[in-house]
Design an enzyme around this catalytic site. Sequence first.
Site, mmCIF file in Angstrom:
data_model
loop_
_atom_site.group_PDB
_atom_site.id
_atom_site.type_symbol
_atom_site.label_atom_id
_atom_site.label_comp_id
_atom_site.label_asym_id
_atom_site.label_seq_id
_atom_site.Cartn_x
_atom_site.Cartn_y
_atom_site.Cartn_z
ATOM 1 N N TRP A 183 -9.635 -0.839 32.979
ATOM 2 C CA TRP A 183 -10.981 -1.443 33.844
ATOM 3 C C TRP A 183 -10.228 -2.324 34.927
ATOM 4 C CZ3 TRP A 183 -9.012 -6.396 33.928
ATOM 5 C CH2 TRP A 183 -8.056 -6.094 32.380
ATOM 6 N N LYS A 220 -11.243 10.401 33.140
ATOM 7 C CA LYS A 220 -11.874 9.302 31.743
ATOM 8 C C LYS A 220 -11.702 7.928 32.573
ATOM 9 C CE LYS A 220 -12.411 7.316 28.145
ATOM 10 N NZ LYS A 220 -11.657 5.918 28.413
ATOM 11 N N PRO A 221 -12.558 6.707 32.557
ATOM 12 C CA PRO A 221 -12.402 5.846 33.067
ATOM 13 C C PRO A 221 -12.852 4.920 32.362
ATOM 14 C CG PRO A 221 -14.531 6.560 34.173
ATOM 15 C CD PRO A 221 -14.296 7.694 33.640
ATOM 16 N N GLY A 278 -2.035 2.178 32.617
ATOM 17 C CA GLY A 278 -2.702 1.495 31.339
ATOM 18 C C GLY A 278 -1.577 0.795 30.398
ATOM 19 N N SER A 279 -1.654 0.706 29.364
ATOM 20 C CA SER A 279 -0.151 -0.461 28.724
ATOM 21 C C SER A 279 1.248 1.057 28.521
ATOM 22 C CB SER A 279 -0.913 -0.727 27.671
ATOM 23 O OG SER A 279 -0.823 0.338 26.533
ATOM 24 N N GLU A 294 1.534 4.902 34.901
ATOM 25 C CA GLU A 294 2.107 3.444 35.501
ATOM 26 C C GLU A 294 1.606 2.457 33.841
ATOM 27 O OE1 GLU A 294 1.156 0.084 36.987
ATOM 28 O OE2 GLU A 294 -0.440 0.940 38.400
ATOM 29 N N CYS A 298 -1.209 -5.085 37.221
ATOM 30 C CA CYS A 298 0.184 -4.981 36.619
ATOM 31 C C CYS A 298 1.981 -5.277 37.617
ATOM 32 C CB CYS A 298 0.364 -3.285 36.177
ATOM 33 S SG CYS A 298 -0.620 -2.491 35.800
HETATM 34 C C1 SIN Z 1 -3.037 -2.095 38.814
HETATM 35 O O1 SIN Z 1 -2.275 -3.413 38.673
HETATM 36 O O2 SIN Z 1 -2.847 -1.293 37.995
HETATM 37 C C2 SIN Z 1 -2.616 -1.624 40.321
HETATM 38 C C3 SIN Z 1 -2.381 -2.504 40.936
HETATM 39 C C4 SIN Z 1 -2.155 -2.455 42.243
HETATM 40 O O3 SIN Z 1 -2.482 -0.952 43.106
HETATM 41 O O4 SIN Z 1 -1.950 -3.403 42.995
#
Ligand code: SIN
Length: 486
Positions: A159, A183-184, A236-237, A258, A292
Amino acid sequence: MSQLPLQSAELFHQNCYVGGEWVAATSGAKLEVDNPASGEIIGNIPDFDASDTQHAIAAAAEGFQQWRRTSATTRSDHLYRWYQLMLDHSDDLATLMTLEQGKPLAEAKGEVLYAASFLRWFAEEARRAYGDTIPGSTPDQHIIVTRQPVGVSAAITPWNFPAAMITRKAGAALAAGCSMVVKPAEATPYTALALAHLSQQAGIPAGVFNVITGNPVIIGQTLTSSPTVRKLSFTGSTAVGRKLMAQCAEHIQKVSLELGGNAPFIVFDDADLDQAVAGAMASKFRNTGQTCVCANRFLVQDGVHDAFVSKLADAMSKLQLGDGFAEGTTQSALINRAAVEKVQQHYSNAIQQGATRVFGPEPHDAQGNFVAPVLLTGINPDMQICQEETFGPLAGIIRFDNEAQAIQLANDTPYGLAAYFYSQNIHRVWRVADALEYGMVGINEGIISNPSAPFGGVKESGLGREGAREGMAEYEESKYLCMGGA
Ligand code: SIN
């Protein structure tokens, strides 16, 4: 919500996009989507079950048969058209994003451009699916290696970047000749469905790009238990990524993950402090701290500690917390109550263990999902704020004495996505860049995301890379042709 503030109302879809059709769940079940800033219901989306998901996989399998036979130039042209349509509708896409995700409108517009840039990058890269010719072991033998699409691919997206995390995967997949089921996140489906609408306008054939919504566990299990799906890409996590990876083992599906990060942001005594503060602000407060790659731990050397704290607090005082649509807002609502509680928990845990609040109000005074930026000093590695991603506007500073200590602190985590450091000493720059156990390192730079660069982590932050040449390779298989008797 009665009337959405869109110039092109047809971008707002409340059904899934499967095989070129807009469809509801067979059961008729729906999920509500709300605006995290106001709590207002924006609309409903289909709650797909396993059989609806299988239908989408079958549609993607049909789409794949057609798409894999198109030329690289055709795929490139379609992706380029999709990119242009994103630009043409950038205001509406940003509006939808701010409505469902909460981020400030200016940032949402920035994300639309960032997301579109992946389609442009992969439109260009589609033409470069080069193979190899290798000398054979006898004079009459030729070895040829071609690149072939993996097949039907699935993407489960988060999200926090409702558009970019889709185009980063779909651009690569479609360029390579794969079809995709996306699948968002349940919280941010409308940007994804608007992207599906634009993919249709771009002439991407039915079944090649599909968007389905609903319960993530059921859909995830169905995607990973299907032998038709040959690749899963998840952002995601780490906890969820670990489960999905185990599920993918059943049919040996290729995976890209990721996952979570715990980014250190190191400021050495020889840093340009103004540059470091600008980088810290960009890295920590982008998306209200919900990325992230956001700086999660500031490590600041003794000699510049006090000056950095004072300059950072000063810069933070210029942040403006408010509704994403309000003029001048730089920090907005977090995605939900759980996100607010996590910031509060990290704050309380740090204060109980001796941290000092040097800027910002008590996070426990947050109104709704709005948490004001807070700066803490006296952080230590045992605190939750140092061990887990905070994913919010809470910044904490650890004081350190020497380079070896900074590297040890920075690497002392199971995660390895992004790290940042600031130094003007070229020898130190090479040493530290080399020593950091991370997939991405920002050196005198707080924003590192770029479609031409390989994005991804090491250790428990994930597998594989997105964007760049590497991003497309994740959706390809090498095929070795051995020609004898020539
Ligand atoms: C992410 O937070 O998963 C991606 C961040 C980004 O592409 O800069």
